[in-house]
Scaffold this motif. Structure first.
Motif, mmCIF file in Angstrom:
data_model
loop_
_atom_site.group_PDB
_atom_site.id
_atom_site.type_symbol
_atom_site.label_atom_id
_atom_site.label_comp_id
_atom_site.label_asym_id
_atom_site.label_seq_id
_atom_site.Cartn_x
_atom_site.Cartn_y
_atom_site.Cartn_z
ATOM 1 N N LEU A 527 34.773 -24.106 25.156
ATOM 2 C CA LEU A 527 35.691 -24.631 24.022
ATOM 3 C C LEU A 527 35.419 -24.003 22.590
ATOM 4 N N GLU A 528 33.761 -23.378 22.628
ATOM 5 C CA GLU A 528 33.836 -22.495 21.209
ATOM 6 C C GLU A 528 34.638 -21.349 21.195
ATOM 7 N N LYS A 529 34.632 -20.793 22.401
ATOM 8 C CA LYS A 529 35.368 -19.457 22.791
ATOM 9 C C LYS A 529 36.633 -19.673 22.390
ATOM 10 N N ILE A 530 37.345 -20.412 22.922
ATOM 11 C CA ILE A 530 39.031 -20.519 23.173
ATOM 12 C C ILE A 530 39.319 -21.503 21.964
ATOM 13 N N LEU A 531 38.566 -22.158 21.351
ATOM 14 C CA LEU A 531 39.101 -23.127 20.272
ATOM 15 C C LEU A 531 38.576 -22.755 18.720
#
Length: 531
Positions: A527-531
């Motif tokens: 989630l850190e990577k894509i959001l």
């Protein structure tokens, strides 16, 4: 002429008074929804003068139970019908359940004229049984299976649960009463599948032994013993069940289970299974019924090591059993390759479920056997949907959509809730400790990303709605939760989770699967990577 009319009137009055009122008896009436497993309407008797409910209360010995005088019926029309009388239990009196854990009684209500169904409501004891049908619906199922049996030396057992065999935790499809050590029950289904019988008292004590069989046309008979004599259980049925019994006997002989079982029984019988220090404690644990004493003994035993509790010979046999179980999967899979049948198909789905949770290196072989043999042989069988779930639920594929009710009964489509969002599909159950621990750890992750395009949709696999509601209230999940009652939507089957408590699937905004059963830290990183 007047005399003729008078005579005719007298005749009709006599006929009405002499002819008995015709009644209809419906055993195991169709019911839409219940919020309890301890209260059951086993039979209803209907005529123009009254309605009789034949009821049972089930639980553990010495449980306190009561019948509220404020219980009533609500017809489908909305009309309220008073319950006038009880027989077998006195209203508002407290009873202790006997050794059998069962009290049978009758309730008498005003006639339900013109009602096709009714609800039984008892608010004081939080009992709600909805949609009890006053007629027997026509059954168009292909298979009619009659179960019958005797129960030996189990005065404490008054009920059996009928469940699907490929479930990790038993979810009752039907409850079957045991009267005077005997039971009879008939049910219908559309496919030859494996089912289980589970003693309700074992279910309450969270220590169950499944008596597996296949639903097939005709009669399946049983002879059932207490838990410590369970290996003496007998099952006799048609050709599918005969094949299953032959398979079990062959497996036990080839892998040495029979010999090992006899050695374990011999050690227990001669007092050589437990060490001298723990033998008395274990003996008390099997005899006492007081929960506080049982909990105290378990607490003492929990502080002992394995070598303190079990003798060296018992530990050796335990290690042998673990090794045999590992060998059994290979043997079982080889059997499914050599014998293509419905029995083998059940064995394949069981092995696949075990591979998914404990032995993932076996999964490719399970799916290969499925693709090369069983998918073609049984294209429309329920097991095929389960196996396709294992094959389809993998990274890169699209998630499987479904519809399930929320806690208010409103049907919700999964795709409507997660469209355009990164989402975690959280399949869980109140009885699955690891599922609940995972969901509770997800709460801070949800709070962190919920305003950035992330959501969670939970689905609880239960046989009572109130269990799911109480769990969410206790664990405080802040996201939408739906409920899968008695596997009605086969969601676990679609996701290849036939006999486990649950699983999690992380999907992107387009519905592609990003991860299957990811760890909390992996979800956070994704989630850190894509959001």
């Amino acid at each position: 002429m007047k005399n003729q009319l008078l005579l005719m009137s007298i005749y009709f009055l006599l006929v009405i008074n002499i002819c008995p009122v015709r009644s209809e008896i419906i055993a195991y009436p169709d019911i839409e929804k219940v919020n309890t497993s301890s209260f059951e309407i086993a039979k209803i008797e209907i005529d123009s003068s009254r309605l009789v409910l034949y009821c049972d209360i089930y639980g553990k010995k010495d449980d306190k139970v009561s019948l509220s005088s404020n219980c009533f019926l609500k017809g489908k029309s909305g009309k309220i019908y008073k319950i006038n009388q009880s027989n077998g239990m006195v209203f508002d009196s407290v009873y202790l359940l006997p050794l059998s854990g069962n009290i049978s009684f009758q309730l008498f209500a005003d006639p339900l004229l013109g009602e096709t169904s009714f609800d039984y409501i008892e608010r004081e004891n939080d009992i709600l049984i909805e949609g009890v049908k006053t007629f027997k619906q026509p059954e168009e199922a292909l298979i009619r299976c009659k179960l019958s049996g005797v129960v030996i030396n189990r005065p404490y057992s008054s009920r059996l649960m009928l469940t699907k065999a490929n479930e990790n935790f038993p979810v009752a499809i039907h409850y079957i009463p045991i009267k005077d050590g005997k039971f009879e029950f008939e049910f219908t289904c559309n496919e030859f599948e494996a089912y289980s019988l589970v003693f309700y008292d074992e279910y309450l004590n969270k220590s169950t032994w499944r008596i597996n069989f296949f639903a097939e046309a005709g009669e399946v008979s049983f002879k059932l013993f207490p838990m410590d004599g369970r290996f003496k259980n007998e099952m006799l049925g048609g050709p599918i069940n005969k094949e299953y019994v032959l398979y079990q006997n062959l497996r036990d002989q080839k892998l040495g289970f029979t010999k090992r079982r006899m050695e374990v029984d011999s050690l227990i019988r001669n007092g050589l299974y437990y060490t001298k220090n723990c033998l008395e404690l274990v003996s008390q644990l099997e005899k006492v019924k007081d929960k506080s004493i049982i909990d105290s003994i378990k607490l003492i035993l929990s502080k002992y090591s394995e070598t303190d509790i079990y003798t060296d010979e018992a530990i050796r046999l335990s290690r042998e059993g673990e090794a045999m179980s590992l060998k059994m999967i290979d043997w079982q899979l080889n059997y499914t390759k050599e014998h293509c049948s419905l029995v083998s198909y059940y064995l394949l789905t069981s092995a696949t479920a075990l591979s998914d949770t404990n032995m993932k290196d076996k999964m490719p072989l399970c799916l290969d056997i499925f693709k090369s043999i069983y998918e073609k042989k049984f294209p429309s069988h329920p097991y095929t949907e389960i196996m396709r779930g294992y094959a389809d639920i993998k990274v890169g594929n699209i998630y499987i959509d479904f519809v399930a009710p929320d806690f208010n009964g409103k049907l919700v489509r999964l795709s409507d809730e997660i469209k355009g969002k990164v989402a975690l599909i959280d399949l869980w159950a109140s009885w699955c400790g690891s599922c609940r621990n995972f969901s509770k750890k997800m709460i801070p992750i949800y709070e962190k990303f919920k305003d950035k395009g992330f959501t969670v949709v939970g689905v609880a696999r239960e046989n009572q709605l109130k269990t799911a509601v109480n769990t969410v209230s206790k664990d405080k999940y802040p996201w939408l939760n739906l409920v899968e009652l008695n596997d009605q939507g086969n969601i676990w089957g679609k996701y290849g989770l036939g006999n486990v408590g649950g699983g999690t699937i992380l999907v992107d905004k387009q519905g592609h699967i990003l991860a299957v059963d990811p760890k909390i830290e992996d979800i956070d990183a994704i989630l850190e990577k894509i959001l």
